[in-house]
Design a protein around this motif. Sequence first.
Motif, mmCIF file in Angstrom:
data_model
loop_
_atom_site.group_PDB
_atom_site.id
_atom_site.type_symbol
_atom_site.label_atom_id
_atom_site.label_comp_id
_atom_site.label_asym_id
_atom_site.label_seq_id
_atom_site.Cartn_x
_atom_site.Cartn_y
_atom_site.Cartn_z
ATOM 1 N N HIS A 88 0.832 -1.203 0.000
ATOM 2 C CA HIS A 88 0.000 0.000 0.000
ATOM 3 C C HIS A 88 0.869 1.256 0.000
ATOM 4 C CE1 HIS A 88 -2.628 -3.209 1.600
ATOM 5 N NE2 HIS A 88 -3.487 -2.644 0.774
ATOM 6 N N ASN A 89 1.808 1.261 -0.944
ATOM 7 C CA ASN A 89 2.709 2.416 -1.130
ATOM 8 C C ASN A 89 3.570 2.740 0.092
ATOM 9 O OD1 ASN A 89 2.003 3.034 -3.859
ATOM 10 N ND2 ASN A 89 0.042 3.749 -3.058
ATOM 11 N N GLU A 90 3.974 1.706 0.796
ATOM 12 C CA GLU A 90 4.922 1.908 1.904
ATOM 13 C C GLU A 90 6.319 2.206 1.374
ATOM 14 O OE1 GLU A 90 2.995 -0.821 1.584
ATOM 15 O OE2 GLU A 90 1.669 -0.829 3.354
ATOM 16 N N ILE A 91 6.592 1.773 0.121
ATOM 17 C CA ILE A 91 7.938 1.895 -0.427
ATOM 18 C C ILE A 91 8.200 3.316 -0.914
ATOM 19 C CG2 ILE A 91 9.511 1.103 -2.260
ATOM 20 C CD1 ILE A 91 8.105 -1.607 -2.069
ATOM 21 N N GLY A 135 13.771 1.376 0.751
ATOM 22 C CA GLY A 135 13.375 2.407 1.716
ATOM 23 C C GLY A 135 11.866 2.385 1.864
ATOM 24 N N PHE A 136 11.379 2.292 3.091
ATOM 25 C CA PHE A 136 9.928 2.221 3.280
ATOM 26 C C PHE A 136 9.527 2.853 4.607
ATOM 27 C CE2 PHE A 136 9.507 -1.177 6.497
ATOM 28 C CZ PHE A 136 10.813 -1.655 6.512
ATOM 29 N N VAL A 137 8.237 3.109 4.731
ATOM 30 C CA VAL A 137 7.688 3.658 5.971
ATOM 31 C C VAL A 137 6.880 2.546 6.632
ATOM 32 C CG1 VAL A 137 6.110 5.374 6.931
ATOM 33 C CG2 VAL A 137 7.622 6.006 5.048
ATOM 34 N N ALA A 138 7.154 2.295 7.908
ATOM 35 C CA ALA A 138 6.444 1.218 8.617
ATOM 36 C C ALA A 138 4.963 1.567 8.736
ATOM 37 C CB ALA A 138 7.064 1.005 9.994
ATOM 38 N N ASN A 139 4.098 0.615 8.375
ATOM 39 C CA ASN A 139 2.656 0.868 8.424
ATOM 40 C C ASN A 139 2.027 0.390 9.724
ATOM 41 O OD1 ASN A 139 2.622 -1.899 8.095
ATOM 42 N ND2 ASN A 139 1.928 -1.858 5.960
ATOM 43 N N PRO A 191 11.963 -3.789 17.248
ATOM 44 C CA PRO A 191 10.735 -3.587 16.477
ATOM 45 C C PRO A 191 10.695 -2.227 15.767
ATOM 46 C CG PRO A 191 10.319 -3.325 18.839
ATOM 47 C CD PRO A 191 11.736 -3.779 18.694
ATOM 48 N N LEU A 192 9.935 -2.183 14.669
ATOM 49 C CA LEU A 192 9.772 -0.944 13.908
ATOM 50 C C LEU A 192 8.590 -0.142 14.466
ATOM 51 C CD1 LEU A 192 10.069 -2.264 10.217
ATOM 52 C CD2 LEU A 192 11.902 -1.765 11.853
ATOM 53 N N THR A 193 8.698 1.153 14.313
ATOM 54 C CA THR A 193 7.657 2.059 14.818
ATOM 55 C C THR A 193 6.829 2.590 13.656
ATOM 56 O OG1 THR A 193 9.194 2.719 16.549
ATOM 57 C CG2 THR A 193 7.293 4.158 16.189
ATOM 58 N N LYS A 194 5.540 2.516 13.803
ATOM 59 C CA LYS A 194 4.613 2.998 12.765
ATOM 60 C C LYS A 194 4.927 4.440 12.370
ATOM 61 C CE LYS A 194 -0.254 3.549 11.677
ATOM 62 N NZ LYS A 194 -1.626 3.176 11.990
ATOM 63 N N GLY A 196 1.298 -10.199 7.790
ATOM 64 C CA GLY A 196 0.837 -8.939 7.178
ATOM 65 C C GLY A 196 1.971 -8.257 6.426
ATOM 66 N N LYS A 197 1.616 -7.567 5.353
ATOM 67 C CA LYS A 197 2.632 -6.916 4.509
ATOM 68 C C LYS A 197 3.129 -5.606 5.104
ATOM 69 C CE LYS A 197 0.567 -8.232 0.128
ATOM 70 N NZ LYS A 197 -0.205 -7.674 -1.000
ATOM 71 N N LEU A 198 4.440 -5.475 5.221
ATOM 72 C CA LEU A 198 5.049 -4.200 5.614
ATOM 73 C C LEU A 198 5.522 -3.437 4.387
ATOM 74 C CD1 LEU A 198 7.000 -5.572 8.652
ATOM 75 C CD2 LEU A 198 5.211 -3.842 8.749
ATOM 76 N N ALA A 199 5.909 -4.186 3.367
ATOM 77 C CA ALA A 199 6.336 -3.592 2.103
ATOM 78 C C ALA A 199 6.342 -4.703 1.065
ATOM 79 C CB ALA A 199 7.732 -2.983 2.215
#
Length: 163
Positions: A40-43, A71-75, A114-117, A150-153
């Motif tokens: 969902h356009n995390e990239i 490079g992506f943003v954590a969802n 862990p990654l932060t949203k 679940g998809k992160l990227a």
Amino acid sequence: MFCFLKMNQHTACLALFCLIMMVAVQANDETNVQYKDCGHNEIKSLYLSGCNVHQKSCILHRHNKNQLRLGFVANENTGKTIKTRFICNLAGLEVGWPGIDGTDACQGHGLSCPLTKGQSYNYNLDFSLGDDVPLVNVTATVRLEDEQGGKLACARMHISLQA
Ligand SMILES: *[C@@H]1O[C@H](CO)[C@@H](O)[C@H](O)[C@H]1NC(C)=O
């Protein structure tokens, strides 16, 4: 006109010019792949050696060391493990890339889990193909999955495997 500027203004202009050039160059080599975002356009950026934005397929050679930079943003806020999925579609047959597919993306790939949203991250993958890789064209899907699958990227691209 430029010559009449005072020295410090001249220097400032030059510095600004350099900065703009640097930003432009950096933006250019961050993404070099024609890919489809299957999440969902995390990239935000995708670099893979052997790719070129002007070519439909990336070309990976058997003996090259390949680098992938995502490079992506954590969802979401993740747990402490994230799975790398690297799946090739060979004429309808889905094959996980041996040694990459299913491995932990939190170990040795530049992510601190862990990654932060909402935060930006860079995932790095260095890999080589090995001698026994078939020389075919595939559609490759690279996906990062949380502990529930679940998809992160997710990125999908064409890869031509060559000698
Ligand atoms: C595989 O991809 C390469 C590079 O895009 C292309 O030159 C070649 O014709 C393709 N081969 C097949 C069998 O489709």
